[in-house]
Structure formats: structure tokens, C-alpha cells
Design an enzyme around this catalytic site. Structure first.
Site, PDB file in Angstrom:
ATOM      1  N   CYS A 171      42.917  30.683  41.638  1.00 41.82           N
ATOM      2  CA  CYS A 171      41.171  30.140  41.384  1.00 41.82           C
ATOM      3  C   CYS A 171      41.407  29.505  40.157  1.00 41.82           C
ATOM      4  O   CYS A 171      41.524  29.000  39.912  1.00 41.82           O
ATOM      5  CB  CYS A 171      40.361  31.443  41.182  1.00 41.82           C
ATOM      6  SG  CYS A 171      41.021  32.454  39.438  1.00 41.82           S
ATOM      7  N   HIS A 173      40.066  29.374  37.347  1.00 37.60           N
ATOM      8  CA  HIS A 173      40.336  30.309  36.219  1.00 37.60           C
ATOM      9  C   HIS A 173      41.480  30.766  35.831  1.00 37.60           C
ATOM     10  O   HIS A 173      42.379  30.592  34.867  1.00 37.60           O
ATOM     11  CB  HIS A 173      39.200  31.700  36.138  1.00 37.60           C
ATOM     12  CG  HIS A 173      37.772  31.261  36.380  1.00 37.60           C
ATOM     13  ND1 HIS A 173      37.461  31.475  37.234  1.00 37.60           N
ATOM     14  CD2 HIS A 173      36.766  31.168  35.519  1.00 37.60           C
ATOM     15  CE1 HIS A 173      36.121  31.600  37.802  1.00 37.60           C
ATOM     16  NE2 HIS A 173      35.659  31.607  36.406  1.00 37.60           N
ATOM     17  N   CYS A 192      41.671  53.804  27.265  1.00 28.80           N
ATOM     18  CA  CYS A 192      41.009  52.889  27.923  1.00 28.80           C
ATOM     19  C   CYS A 192      39.895  53.067  26.710  1.00 28.80           C
ATOM     20  O   CYS A 192      39.626  53.521  26.104  1.00 28.80           O
ATOM     21  CB  CYS A 192      39.462  53.462  29.285  1.00 28.80           C
ATOM     22  SG  CYS A 192      38.389  52.168  29.220  1.00 28.80           S
ATOM     23  N   CYS A 204      42.151  42.737  29.633  1.00 28.27           N
ATOM     24  CA  CYS A 204      41.642  41.315  29.733  1.00 28.27           C
ATOM     25  C   CYS A 204      42.789  40.457  28.560  1.00 28.27           C
ATOM     26  O   CYS A 204      43.623  40.161  27.820  1.00 28.27           O
ATOM     27  CB  CYS A 204      40.056  41.529  29.100  1.00 28.27           C
ATOM     28  SG  CYS A 204      39.496  39.881  28.636  1.00 28.27           S
ATOM     29  N   CYS A 207      41.784  38.622  25.904  1.00 29.15           N
ATOM     30  CA  CYS A 207      41.616  39.592  24.210  1.00 29.15           C
ATOM     31  C   CYS A 207      42.539  40.584  23.783  1.00 29.15           C
ATOM     32  O   CYS A 207      41.786  40.661  22.720  1.00 29.15           O
ATOM     33  CB  CYS A 207      39.656  39.672  24.198  1.00 29.15           C
ATOM     34  SG  CYS A 207      39.164  41.296  24.943  1.00 29.15           S
ATOM     35  N   HIS A 228      33.439  44.708  30.721  1.00 29.76           N
ATOM     36  CA  HIS A 228      33.528  44.400  28.961  1.00 29.76           C
ATOM     37  C   HIS A 228      33.421  42.739  29.927  1.00 29.76           C
ATOM     38  O   HIS A 228      32.978  41.398  29.171  1.00 29.76           O
ATOM     39  CB  HIS A 228      34.988  44.218  28.923  1.00 29.76           C
ATOM     40  CG  HIS A 228      35.740  43.235  28.383  1.00 29.76           C
ATOM     41  ND1 HIS A 228      35.897  43.269  26.679  1.00 29.76           N
ATOM     42  CD2 HIS A 228      36.322  41.964  28.245  1.00 29.76           C
ATOM     43  CE1 HIS A 228      36.042  42.374  25.742  1.00 29.76           C
ATOM     44  NE2 HIS A 228      37.099  41.486  27.898  1.00 29.76           N
ATOM     45  N   HIS A 235      35.244  35.959  29.535  1.00 31.21           N
ATOM     46  CA  HIS A 235      36.507  36.581  30.014  1.00 31.21           C
ATOM     47  C   HIS A 235      36.794  37.238  31.558  1.00 31.21           C
ATOM     48  O   HIS A 235      36.609  38.881  31.762  1.00 31.21           O
ATOM     49  CB  HIS A 235      37.162  37.335  28.980  1.00 31.21           C
ATOM     50  CG  HIS A 235      37.279  37.545  27.524  1.00 31.21           C
ATOM     51  ND1 HIS A 235      36.871  37.838  26.268  1.00 31.21           N
ATOM     52  CD2 HIS A 235      36.291  36.322  26.795  1.00 31.21           C
ATOM     53  CE1 HIS A 235      36.838  37.865  25.277  1.00 31.21           C
ATOM     54  NE2 HIS A 235      36.515  36.104  25.192  1.00 31.21           N
ATOM     55  N   CYS A 332      44.148  46.110  65.765  1.00 35.81           N
ATOM     56  CA  CYS A 332      43.085  47.553  66.349  1.00 35.81           C
ATOM     57  C   CYS A 332      41.995  47.033  67.644  1.00 35.81           C
ATOM     58  O   CYS A 332      41.376  47.048  67.963  1.00 35.81           O
ATOM     59  CB  CYS A 332      42.493  48.306  65.766  1.00 35.81           C
ATOM     60  SG  CYS A 332      42.337  48.314  64.423  1.00 35.81           S
ATOM     61  N   HIS A 737      39.021  51.016  61.435  1.00 34.49           N
ATOM     62  CA  HIS A 737      40.072  50.494  62.584  1.00 34.49           C
ATOM     63  C   HIS A 737      39.118  50.643  63.965  1.00 34.49           C
ATOM     64  O   HIS A 737      38.084  51.664  63.848  1.00 34.49           O
ATOM     65  CB  HIS A 737      40.626  52.217  62.410  1.00 34.49           C
ATOM     66  CG  HIS A 737      41.934  52.819  63.717  1.00 34.49           C
ATOM     67  ND1 HIS A 737      42.967  51.668  64.071  1.00 34.49           N
ATOM     68  CD2 HIS A 737      42.366  53.253  64.463  1.00 34.49           C
ATOM     69  CE1 HIS A 737      43.125  52.205  64.961  1.00 34.49           C
ATOM     70  NE2 HIS A 737      43.117  53.158  65.002  1.00 34.49           N
TER      71      HIS A 737
END
Length: 781
Positions: A171, A173, A192, A204, A207, A228, A235, A332, A737
Site C-alpha cells: 500500500c 504507506h 499492551c 506501531c 513509534c 493509538h 502512524h 463451496c 460456508h
């Protein structure tokens, strides 16, 4: 002798050696008793490297005698014999394993290969065995050539590699990513930064912030990584720490709201080193997004037991039930549609005019639509008993989808969209206007739909008619059980719209009401199970009650919706001043897809009009380019007609662009005409049709009858019996499905037969058809 046969053989990188090109015979055998000969084998042609079974070698020889300069008479015959399985705890585990990738390993670990070099001398003439795997006197040169054939990648392997792999691209970015400066403080990679979660952690790349991901399939998450990004919208890139390895990773772009990847791993590796991570030393220890998606799809299982927990009665492949179709990963949707057409969902639908014999002028049947249908129908209708475990429609799927971006991929697709695509493809290939007297089975589901427009000011009316294959029925936007008969009634009551009345000369309201001008042999109903929740398209599972689910004699009556058309005694027609407006009916399947993506009805119609009513993807691309148009979501009125260009005229700029690639001028011109001027699709068409001569047949001058619209359906009403239901489980029609229930006689009793890929069972439960019914087939009695 073997050396002479193999001397001038050039072995390609990929060899078709998984099944016969004319049937579904494979070379694989179960473990053999001592001194027993393998039952299954394939003969690889040493001229064209296509595989045929013993039954069809004479056919391939006749074909090459008819269509080639030389007769293909030399073959490498192979049989794969499974080695006796060793006891293994994992192999005895009854839990279903999800195959996420095809790891490039040799079959030598699981199978012994028996081969022989043979020359076929004609039908009913003994073949000559030139050499075999047990010979000890074969030369090293010949053995090396044979080993090269045996070790060449199989076509099936190449297809499987992509079965569950998402098609992820770069992409803007990732392409423009700048490696950040090293953070002042050490990044805690174990938790976290906003909660105490230690798994499902995303880094990230801009940063070094550590945030937890979204909650997914039993994995905790509070979306702190997304929070974030919302606070730092410059970001966008985050990488899942648990997915990191030297060869794979999960990278998400929040700005693009999609998975992405770097053009190469150099920038990624450098960025990770800033945060103390050496990607070469990492081993993935959490499920990737691919694994999670596959697991979710696999979890959408349909009940294979009745209400008391008893397994449904298994049915053997037979001419009454046909045979199963093995899921190729995400096929399917195709399996369900094909079973519906071939096995009685649309009674009397048939391609019998194709016959059961292969044409002698087609050397490569894998790329020929007629041959693929003959191959499939021979297995499903003529000799299903040969395939008790089902067949793989691999070459069939590749052939029909080769010129369609979505249906050529391994992604899950909308079964309704595929059904209309398949019918259109058959029309173009087998039932064009030049066809002579061949009845079109697709007409069994077609009828004429009427639209009656009445101005609420002057009361005058306008009638328009359009050939139709299915009716899409809107459902109420709730989670409550709904009555399909009430929804059908509401649909035919019509709606109030705004339009510019040609009589009143101003914008007014009018009642737009649909009705049947004629009725089909089989009526297809498609309830719209998509609605927007917080601007996100969500598939619903409302329980629907409708005639015929329980009692076969409970009929659907649509006689009250059969229109009598214009009544000159009581109605006045609107003036013809609006005839300078073009008549435009948008593709309803494409409309549903675009609405599912979050676009409005008006914007979707406008986009389809401006892209030639082609498909949802073309319309979506147009919408992205016109998001700032002030009238995008206004009610759409087609512009006045302009004199039509000659359909064979092409845009000279587009033609020059293709010619600059060194492509054949005639092919370029034909491709642009067939693809409505789309250069990308035209280039793809040229590469897929290099053997085309680039010419068009002379246009026929239509007589009066041909100029009139073909009469479709019946002018009188009769009751309709429910004959089949395609069901879908999942959060979107593009995941989950599909299965199909078809009503058949089982032991002299009418029962629902469930076709769940390769599994065939007599099903007594109707719960799935109520909650997950997606396409209903009703047939005229």
C-alpha cells in the site's frame, strides 16, 4: 529403446499428473497387499505432458492423430501407492486439521511411486513396455529424465499453494515508509501499553507503541492498537508480534483498513531492529490473520445430525443423487450452485446437447469450456458410482473463471453472483443468437418483470419490461423471525419514488410497483440478508418461514402478482417525451454487493450506469474516483440517449497503449470491444486468448421475430413447489460456508438431500434452511 524415446523430451517445470484430462481418475492407491498390482494409474504423455487414464489413452491418441502433426504414443505410466501408516497420536486425533499452507515436501515420505515407460500401439493392441521402475539395467541418462518428470511440480500442487493464502499487496504507506529514529526508552514488547494483555500484541512501526488488537475468535483484545492510530493518524502501520518469523508476518495498515506488506523485507527488518527485534531469529507463536480467517470459515459447520443427535443417513454416489464435489479451499459457493443446476434444484435443466463424447479437435481440454462441462457431467450424471468420495472440480473452476478477476481467485464468493455469472457465460458460449434451434436451459429460470410507474399528481402511468432471472426480496431490519410470504407481498406493493413527470413537467412523487409479466418454470428467490450496522455491512440470520420447507404439498402461490398490463379503459399513458431518456436497469446482484460495502442505493445505480453495468468491482472503482461529486447520492436519472457508436469502434488511445506492448492489433481491437474499452481487462484477455484469430463473425440481420424480445415464461399462473435451498453460514456472503438442500426421492419418500461439498446425506432438519437460506428455488407444478 528407453533412451531413444526420452532423448528429445523437454520436461516442463509443472506437469499435469494429478488426474486424467477426460475424467477424474487419479494415480493414488491405498496400501497394496503383497505382489498386488495398483488399481489406479495415470499415463503422462511425453509429447504434451497431459495425463490420461488407461481408459482414455486411446481417445488422446485419436485426438492427436486428428489435430496434431504427430501421434502421441509414448507415455510414462505412474501409480502412487500409499505407504502403511505408522501409529501417530496426531494422526489418530479426530479433530479436524486446518491446512493453512501447502508445504513443499516430497511425496516420497507418504507414497511409493511405481512407473513404467510405455508405447501405445493403438486400440485393442497390446502396449509395449519399454522400461519400468524395477529394471536394473536402465541408463543413468534415461533415469535422470524420468526422475525429472516425477519430481516436477504438479499442477494440483501449484493450485493448492494458494488455496488458503490471502492475496496481500503493498500500500502507499508501506511503499513510502521511512525508518523512524530509535526511541529514547526501551520498548516493552511483552505487554499492551494500555492494559495487561500479553498476547495479540501489535507494534506501531512508527513509534514503537505496543497495543492489543481486536477481539477475534476466542482471542482477547481491546483494540488499543487501533486507539493509538486514532490518536496518531500519521502512524498507520502496525505489525503483530506473535506472527513474526523470517518468512511471514501480519502487517496491518489502519489508514487503508486492510492487511498489507512491504515491497521487500529490508525496510521492515531495519525498522524492527530499532525496537530490538531481529526478524531472522523470530518464530511465530500465535495464529496469523490467515489462520484466524480459515479457522472462522471452517467453524461455520452445518448440522450433520438430527434434533436427537443422530447422524443423518449417508447416501452413496449414484445416478439418482449424483456425486459430491470436493471443496478446493473456498469453492463451496461453486459446488452448491452446480449441484442445484445438475441435480434437480432446477428440474429439467440440462446440457445434454453437449453429449458425452469429447471433440477430436481439442488437444488441451483443460482450457475448453465444452470439454470441462462434458468431463463434469459425465462424472456427476453418467458414472457417479466411480467417485464415492467425490470429485475435485479444479480444472472446471479454472476454466470458467479464467477471465473473471474474482472467480479466478481462491477467495470465497457470493453464490448468487456466481449463479448469474454462470448463466451469462453459458449464454455467450453456447446459446448466442447464431445458435440454431438449441433450447437454452437457462430460460427455465427466466421471466419478464414489469415495472408500473404511476404519477401521484396526474395519475398517468408508464409500463416497462425487463427479462429477469431472480427476485431479490428485502427483509425487515431486525433479528426477529419473518414470514417470507409477507416479505414477498411487501415487495410487490411497490414504493414511492421521486421522478420528473413528463406530463406534469415537474419533479413529483410516483408509485413504482413491480409485477410479473410472465412466470418462469423455476422461480429463484434471493432474500437480501445484508444490512448496515454502524455503517458496517452485516449478514443476518433471520429465521424465515416459507411454503414447502416441511410439507412438499405446501405450495407458493404468486398468481396475485401476475400483472394484466396496461388497461386502456381505466388508465392513461404518460406522454412519450421521456423516451429521450435511456432505459437502464442496474444489475441487482451488483447493487446488493455495493450496498454491502456501504454505498447508497443511488450512488450504486449511478456507478453501474457509468461503468456499463458490468460488475460491482468496476462500479466500486468508479465510486472511489467520484466520492467528492456533489450529486453522488442524489436520485439517479439516466441522461438522454445519444446516437450510439458502432459497437466495433474502439478508443484509439487505448488501442495505441496496447499496441505499444507489442500485442497483435486484431487481438487488441477485439479485446477492447469485448471488455467495453477497459485496457487492463483487455490486456488480460489477449494473454488468455493468444490462439484467437481476432476476427468477429459477420453480424446477422435480425428478422422481425428476432427483433422482438424473446418470449420468456408462462402467461398463466400455477402453484410452485420448493425444490432446492442454497444455505450460507457466515458474517458475509464472501466468507463462511455454502451448502445446498435438494428435495429428492430417498427410499420412495420425498426428503431433503444435503450436498455439503463431498458429503451427501438425507437431512430431516429444516432449521438451517430457515435461518441460513440464501437462494430458494421454486418450481412450477
Amino acid at each position: 529403446m528407453a533412451e531413444a524415446v526420452l532423448e528429445n523430451v523437454n520436461v516442463p517445470a509443472v506437469v499435469s499428473k494429478d488426474e486424467c484430462i477426460y475424467c477424474f481418475e487419479s494415480p493414488y492407491n491405498e496400501p497394496l497387499a503383497l505382489n498386488a498390482s495398483p488399481k489406479h494409474s495415470l499415463n503422462i504423455c511425453l509429447n504434451c505432458f497431459q495425463a490420461t487414464c488407461n481408459r482414455h489413452v486411446p481417445l488422446h491418441i485419436r485426438v492427436t492423430e486428428y489435430a496434431c502433426d504427430t501421434i502421441h504414443s509414448n507415455y510414462l505410466t505412474i501409480a502412487k501407492v500409499e505407504k502403511p501408516k505408522q501409529e501417530n497420536v496426531e494422526e489418530n486425533n479426530n479433530n479436524k486439521k486446518i491446512k493453512l499452507q501447502v508445504i513443499e515436501t516430497s511425496e516420497d515420505d507418504t507414497h511409493n511411486t511405481i512407473w513404467s515407460l510405455q508405447r501405445f500401439n493403438g486400440e485393442n493392441v497390446p502396449r509395449t513396455v519399454l522400461s519400468k521402475s524395477t529394471d536394473s539395467d536402465i541408463s543413468s541418462t534415461a533415469l535422470e529424465k524420468i526422475e525429472k518428470i516425477l519430481k516436477a511440480k504438479s499442477q494440483d500442487f501449484e493450485d493448492k499453494k494458494n488455496s488458503w493464502v490471502l492475496e496481500i499487496s503493498t500500500c502507499p504507506h508501506t511503499e513510502n515508509f521511512q525508518i523512524p529514529s530509535k526511541p529514547e526508552n526501551t520498548v516493552n514488547l511483552n505487554q499492551c501499553s494500555s492494559c495487561d494483555l500479553t498476547q495479540n500484541l501489535w507494534l506501531c512501526l512508527h513509534c514503537g507503541n505496543i497495543g492489543c488488537g481486536r477481539e477475534q475468535i476466542g482471542i482477547d483484545g481491546h483494540s488499543h492498537a487501533l486507539d493509538h492510530y486514532r490518536s496518531n493518524n500519521n502512524h498507520p502501520l502496525a505489525i503483530k508480534l506473535g506472527s513474526l518469523s523470517s518468512s511471514t508476518y501480519d502487517l496491518y495498515c489502519y489508514a487503508c483498513d486492510d492487511e498489507t506488506r512491504f515491497p521487500d523485507n529490508v525496510n521492515l527488518g531495519s525498522a524492527l531492529q530499532i525496537y530490538g527485534i531481529n526478524i531472522q531469529e523470530k518464530i511465530a507463536d500465535e495464529k496469523t490473520l490467515v489462520q484466524l480467517q480459515v479457522e472462522q470459515n471452517e467453524n461455520w459447520q452445518f448440522r450433520m445430525v438430527d434434533s436427537s443427535g443422530k447422524e443423518f443417513e449417508k447416501l452413496s454416489a449414484s445416478k439418482n443423487y449424483g456425486c459430491g464435489l470436493i471443496n478446493l479451499g473456498n469453492s463451496c459457493y461453486l459446488n452448491s450452485v452446480i449441484q442445484s443446476l445438475v441435480n434437480g434444484g432446477v428440474p429439467n435443466w440440462s446440457l445434454d446437447f453437449l453429449g458425452s463424447k469429447f471433440p477430436l479437435d481439442v488437444v488441451y481440454p483443460d482450457n475448453n469450456l465444452k470439454c470441462q462441462w462434458i468431463k463434469l457431467l459425465n462424472a456427476m450424471k453418467c458414472e457417479p458410482e466411480l467417485y464415492p468420495n467425490g470429485i475435485k472440480p479444479t480444472t472446471f473452476k479454472k476454466c470458467i473463471g479464467q477471465n473473471h478477476q474474482e472467480f479466478s481467485s481462491n477467495r470465497q464468493q457470493d453464490a448468487m453472483e456466481f449463479l448469474t455469472f454462470l448463466l451469462d457465460l453459458l449464454d455467450k458460449k453456447f446459446f448466442s443468437s447464431s445458435s440454431s434451434g438449441i433450447p437454452n436451459p437457462n430460460d427455465l429460470v427466466r421471466f419478464m418483470m414489469e415495472d408500473r410507474l404511476q404519477c401521484n399528481i396526474c395519475g398517468k402511468v408508464k409500463y416497462s419490461y425487463e427479462p429477469t432471472e431472480a427476485i431479490q426480496i428485502p427483509l425487515e431490519e431486525n433479528d426477529e423471525p419473518q414470514d417470507m410470504l409477507e416479505r414477498i407481498k411487501a415487495y410487490f406493493e411497490g414504493q414511492t419514488i421521486e421522478f420528473k413527470c413528463a406530463n406534469c413537467k415537474e419533479k413529483v412523487t410516483a408509485n413504482k410497483k413491480p409485477g410479473f409479466k410472465s412466470l418462469p418454470q423455476t422461480l429463484i428467490l434471493n432474500p437480501i440478508r445484508i444490512r448496515l450496522q454502524n455503517w458496517i455491512p452485516v449478514k443476518t440470520s433471520n429465521e424465515l418461514s416459507l411454503p414447502g420447507l416441511i410439507d412438499r404439498d405446501d405450495m407458493l402461490d404468486v398468481s396475485s402478482y401476475l400483472s394484466q398490463g396496461f388497461d386502456p379503459q381505466t388508465e392513461n399513458l404518460l406522454p412519450d417525451e421521456d423516451e429521450n431518456r435511456s432505459s437502464f436497469t442496474p444489475n441487482q446482484c451488483s447493487i446488493s454487493q455495493l450496498i454491502e460495502m456501504g454505498f447508497t442505493q443511488n450512488a450504486s445505480v449511478r456507478a453501474l450506469f457509468n461503468t456499463g453495468n458490468q460488475d460491482a468491482e468496476s462500479a466500486m472503482n468508479w465510486l472511489f474516483q467520484h466520492m467528492d461529486d456533489p450529486d453522488l447520492n442524489d436520485p439517479f436519472v439516466p441522461p438522454p440517449n445519444v446516437p450510439k457508436k458502432d459497437k466495433r469502434e474502439v478508443d484509439e488511445v487505448s488501442l495505441t497503449s496496447m499496441l505499444s506492448m507489442g500485442l497483435n492489433p486484431n487481438l487488441c481491437r477485439k479485446a477492447l470491444i469485448l471488455n467495453n474499452g477497459d485496457v487492463n481487462r483487455s490486456v488480460e484477455w489477449v494473454f488468455n486468448n493468444m490462439d484467437d484469430d481476432g476476427t468477429f463473425p459477420e453480424p446477422e440481420v435480425p428478422n422481425e421475430e428476432q427483433q422482438q424480445k424473446k418470449d420468456l415464461g408462462y402467461s398463466t399462473a400455477k402453484p410452485y413447489a420448493l425444490t432446492a435451498v442454497i444455505c450460507h453460514k457466515g458474517n458475509s456472503v464472501h466468507s463462511g460456508h455454502y451448502v445446498v438442500f435438494i428435495r429428492k426421492l430417498v427410499a420412495d419418500k420425498w426428503k431433503w438431500v444435503l450436498y455439503n461439498d463431498e458429503k451427501l446425506v438425507a437431512a430431516d432438519s429444516i432449521e438451517d434452511m430457515k435461518k441460513n437460506g440464501y437462494i430458494y428455488f421454486y418450481t412450477r407444478c
